[in-house]
Design a protein around this motif. Structure first.
Motif, PDB file in Angstrom:
ATOM      1  N   LYS A 148      -0.674   7.851 -18.933  1.00 45.23           N
ATOM      2  CA  LYS A 148      -1.331   8.932 -18.164  1.00 45.23           C
ATOM      3  C   LYS A 148      -1.534   8.463 -16.721  1.00 45.23           C
ATOM      4  N   VAL A 149      -1.533   9.438 -15.831  1.00 42.24           N
ATOM      5  CA  VAL A 149      -1.672   9.125 -14.413  1.00 42.24           C
ATOM      6  C   VAL A 149      -3.128   8.807 -14.099  1.00 42.24           C
ATOM      7  N   ILE A 150      -3.350   7.751 -13.325  1.00 44.82           N
ATOM      8  CA  ILE A 150      -4.730   7.475 -12.913  1.00 44.82           C
ATOM      9  C   ILE A 150      -4.983   8.245 -11.619  1.00 44.82           C
ATOM     10  N   GLU A 151      -5.787   9.290 -11.727  1.00 47.41           N
ATOM     11  CA  GLU A 151      -5.938  10.223 -10.601  1.00 47.41           C
ATOM     12  C   GLU A 151      -6.482   9.571  -9.339  1.00 47.41           C
ATOM     13  N   GLU A 152      -7.463   8.675  -9.489  1.00 49.96           N
ATOM     14  CA  GLU A 152      -8.081   8.087  -8.279  1.00 49.96           C
ATOM     15  C   GLU A 152      -7.057   7.355  -7.432  1.00 49.96           C
ATOM     16  N   LYS A 153      -6.035   6.813  -8.079  1.00 47.80           N
ATOM     17  CA  LYS A 153      -5.047   6.022  -7.337  1.00 47.80           C
ATOM     18  C   LYS A 153      -4.226   6.901  -6.393  1.00 47.80           C
ATOM     19  N   LEU A 154      -4.170   8.206  -6.685  1.00 50.53           N
ATOM     20  CA  LEU A 154      -3.392   9.109  -5.832  1.00 50.53           C
ATOM     21  C   LEU A 154      -4.007   9.215  -4.443  1.00 50.53           C
ATOM     22  N   ALA A 155      -5.245   8.828  -4.320  1.00 53.30           N
ATOM     23  CA  ALA A 155      -5.899   8.898  -3.008  1.00 53.30           C
ATOM     24  C   ALA A 155      -5.375   7.809  -2.070  1.00 53.30           C
ATOM     25  N   GLU A 156      -4.651   6.830  -2.608  1.00 55.19           N
ATOM     26  CA  GLU A 156      -4.132   5.742  -1.768  1.00 55.19           C
ATOM     27  C   GLU A 156      -2.854   6.189  -1.059  1.00 55.19           C
ATOM     28  N   LYS A 157      -2.926   7.254  -0.256  1.00 53.58           N
ATOM     29  CA  LYS A 157      -1.696   7.809   0.304  1.00 53.58           C
ATOM     30  C   LYS A 157      -1.336   7.185   1.653  1.00 53.58           C
ATOM     31  N   ARG A 158      -0.029   7.199   1.953  1.00 52.50           N
ATOM     32  CA  ARG A 158       0.456   6.723   3.253  1.00 52.50           C
ATOM     33  C   ARG A 158       1.248   7.849   3.905  1.00 52.50           C
ATOM     34  N   GLU A 159       1.386   7.796   5.258  1.00 55.10           N
ATOM     35  CA  GLU A 159       2.213   8.804   5.923  1.00 55.10           C
ATOM     36  C   GLU A 159       3.679   8.469   5.685  1.00 55.10           C
ATOM     37  N   PHE A 160       4.492   9.499   5.473  1.00 58.98           N
ATOM     38  CA  PHE A 160       5.904   9.296   5.133  1.00 58.98           C
ATOM     39  C   PHE A 160       6.610   8.424   6.177  1.00 58.98           C
ATOM     40  N   ASP A 161       6.293   8.676   7.466  1.00 63.89           N
ATOM     41  CA  ASP A 161       6.957   7.945   8.557  1.00 63.89           C
ATOM     42  C   ASP A 161       6.787   6.430   8.444  1.00 63.89           C
ATOM     43  N   THR A 162       5.717   6.003   7.774  1.00 65.88           N
ATOM     44  CA  THR A 162       5.425   4.571   7.760  1.00 65.88           C
ATOM     45  C   THR A 162       6.102   3.848   6.579  1.00 65.88           C
ATOM     46  N   ILE A 163       6.827   4.598   5.748  1.00 69.56           N
ATOM     47  CA  ILE A 163       7.432   3.989   4.555  1.00 69.56           C
ATOM     48  C   ILE A 163       8.758   3.319   4.924  1.00 69.56           C
ATOM     49  N   PRO A 164       8.959   2.063   4.600  1.00 73.01           N
ATOM     50  CA  PRO A 164      10.238   1.414   4.908  1.00 73.01           C
ATOM     51  C   PRO A 164      11.388   2.085   4.149  1.00 73.01           C
ATOM     52  N   GLU A 165      12.579   2.085   4.788  1.00 74.66           N
ATOM     53  CA  GLU A 165      13.722   2.792   4.211  1.00 74.66           C
ATOM     54  C   GLU A 165      14.048   2.310   2.787  1.00 74.66           C
ATOM     55  N   ALA A 166      13.867   1.013   2.584  1.00 72.07           N
ATOM     56  CA  ALA A 166      14.206   0.446   1.268  1.00 72.07           C
ATOM     57  C   ALA A 166      13.377   1.082   0.144  1.00 72.07           C
ATOM     58  N   GLU A 167      12.225   1.608   0.502  1.00 69.84           N
ATOM     59  CA  GLU A 167      11.343   2.177  -0.535  1.00 69.84           C
ATOM     60  C   GLU A 167      11.662   3.639  -0.866  1.00 69.84           C
ATOM     61  N   LEU A 168      12.520   4.278  -0.019  1.00 69.46           N
ATOM     62  CA  LEU A 168      12.740   5.721  -0.185  1.00 69.46           C
ATOM     63  C   LEU A 168      13.287   6.074  -1.570  1.00 69.46           C
ATOM     64  N   ALA A 169      14.066   5.157  -2.150  1.00 66.61           N
ATOM     65  CA  ALA A 169      14.690   5.447  -3.447  1.00 66.61           C
ATOM     66  C   ALA A 169      13.665   5.706  -4.556  1.00 66.61           C
TER      67      ALA A 169
END
Ligand code: GAP
Length: 509
Positions: A148-169
């Protein structure tokens, strides 16, 4: 939002543009009531800021300006938004409006360690439920059905622009069914291009203005040379602006064609801009309250220094509680003298102001309150929308939809009803009163159906007062009833007093 959109279409406030062709994203048409509402908001602003002040004058500049304008302003080089494409759904998103949260799962067996199975991307205005639904898609893809998804963890969000390309997959796009479909962010130019003249080549490229502000800077010297103004003074303009928004969304909140109301307020370079900025913020909040927005729904968001636009020294946004969340309604920026410096350089014209009192020349600095009329319309509609229960003609409580517009922005101020349609004396007398009222305010004539139904129709479009002409009017004492939209209370006054009564309520006496 859906309720508002439906009401707007049903009652003729706002339609999708080109609806018979299936609509055209980011473009809207204002119907018979919408155009009244919008014009009333613009007229109130013009009255308060231009006619009501000695230090601000108006302007109406052209939409297409010399293309050098946009080089000088920085728009040609820098007016773009980061976008990302989804290879799976072929949808395009503004990368800075997408957030990415890690999806953590917990084994249902007590005591097991939480595990990370991927990232979900979602639009900034997504609800908690939508985010959770997306997270579950990822869980299903990962075939971890007993997790099951741990809902509180969804609050740990980052802006898309800051995600390294290697992580996009490992990222699941906002509408995708499998991870890895979003492309790296790239810049997308927002100005609409056109060509001026018979030749269509690089030399004939022109732009539809993305803001009205540059028309003001272009004319600042003209206004100074011909007008009554001296620093500090402002130039106000209402006009269309165009932006090829990547994701036009949320009804008229973000459109590709919209209208702005902007003031460039020119001040001395050594003026205390911080306190002037504060004054402008307060003035703008008061004004929004005067057109019916509740004070508590307006918030101030101070831009952090690193997020300021290229021209700004400081900026505070006024945000409003729209149906899709607390979002920007107006920006109040301190622009320094960036624009005048740029235009002076690019045009080669001296734009300096000679200050008689200081015996000095300078380029004034600027405070800029700027907002979109369409966003103001949406804010006014949001604030006005209400539902309650009132007794119908038989005294049975009935749900009613009501727009509690401030009278000065309401499309119609008054509706006039003859009690019965088939009584010529009633019709004639009511028409007389209607014609008299209509000379002063937009008024609505309705002779069809039960009085209760007629009230409901007016409540739904926000008409503050309904006048009914009945048998007392014609047979007894010449009095009529005036019914108040918000309280549903009625008063009886003589027909000759109607205009004065409404004028008093409108604050026009
Ligand atoms: N001259 C400064 C300027 O244009 P902005 O923050 O880009 O600044 C000012 O826009 C205001 O114009 C915003 O606060 C918003 O009310 C309105 N606006 C901007 N883009 C819009 C859009 N795509 N649709 C509707 N209104 C928009």
């Amino acid at each position: 939002m859906e309720t508002l959109v439906t009401l707007c279409k049903r009652r003729g406030f706002i339609f999708l543009s080109s609806e018979i062709y299936g609509g055209y994203a980011g473009f809207f048409d204002y119907g018979p009531l919408g155009v009244e509402l919008k014009n009333n908001i613009k007229a109130a602003w013009w009255k308060d800021f231009v006619h009501g002040r000695d230090d601000i004058v108006g302007l109406d500049s052209s939409i297409i300006m010399h293309p050098r304008t946009w080089e000088a302003s920085g728009h040609v080089a820098g007016f773009s938004d980061p976008m990302t494409d989804c290879r799976e759904t072929k949808k395009r998103y503004r990368a800075d409006q997408i957030f990415v949260a890690p999806v953590w799962v917990a084994e249902m067996v007590a005591g097991a360690e939480a595990q990370f199975i991927g990232n979900i991307a979602f639009m900034e205005d997504a609800s908690a439920d939508e985010i959770l639904k997306r997270a579950k898609v990822l869980r299903d893809v990962a075939d971890k059905k007993h997790f099951k998804v741990i809902e509180e963890k969804l609050a740990e969000k980052r802006e898309f622009d800051t995600i390294p390309e290697a992580e996009l997959a490992s990222i699941l796009g906002p509408d995708a069914t499998k991870p890895g479909s979003l492309t790296p962010a790239r810049q997308f130019k927002l100005m609409f291009e056109t060509h001026v003249g018979a030749l269509q080549d690089a030399s004939s490229v022109a732009y539809l203005r993305p803001e009205t502000a540059q028309g003001i800077f272009n004319n600042y010297k003209n206004v100074l040379d011909t007008g009554r103004v001296k620093v500090p003074f402002g130039i106000a303009q209402i006009g269309k602006a165009f932006r090829n928004e990547i994701t036009p969304r949320n009804f008229v909140f973000r459109c590709r064609e919209f209208e702005q109301m902007e003031i460039e307020y020119f001040i001395q370079p050594d003026a205390d801009w911080k306190s002037l900025h504060r004054q402008w913020i307060d003035t703008c909040i008061d004004w929004f309250v005067s057109i019916g927005l509740p004070r508590e729904a307006i918030k101030e968001d101070v831009h952090p220094q690193e997020k300021l636009a290229h021209y700004a020294k400081a900026c505070t946004d006024l945000s409003f509680k729209f149906p899709h969340g607390q979002q920007e309604l107006e920006g109040i920026a301190v622009r320094g003298n960036f624009d005048l410096t740029q235009h002076q350089q690019y045009s080669g014209k001296n734009l300096e102001y000679f200050d008689e009192e200081k015996k000095a020349k300078y380029l004034p600095h600027v405070i800029e309150p700027s907002f979109g009329v369409d966003r103001a319309v949406l804010a006014v509609l949001t604030a006005a929308y209400d539902e309650d229960e009132v007794p119908n003609d038989k005294g049975v409580p009935e749900k009613r939809v009501i727009l509690r517009f401030a009278p000065k922005v309401a499309p119609y101020k008054v509706a006039v009803f003859p009690l019965l349609k088939n009584k010529p004396e009633l019709m004639e007398r009511a028409q007389r009163i209607y014609k008299k009222v209509q000379k002063r305010w937009p008024a609505f004539w309705d002779a069809a159906g039960a009085i209760g139904r007629r009230y409901r129709r007016q409540d739904e479009i926000g008409t503050p007062w309904c006048i009914t002409i009945d048998f007392d009017t014609i047979e007894k004492d010449g009095t009529v009833t005036i019914r108040d939209r918000d309280t549903t209370k009625q008063v009886r006054i003589h027909e000759d007093e109607v205009t004065a009564w409404i004028a008093e309520k409108m604050g026009e006496n």
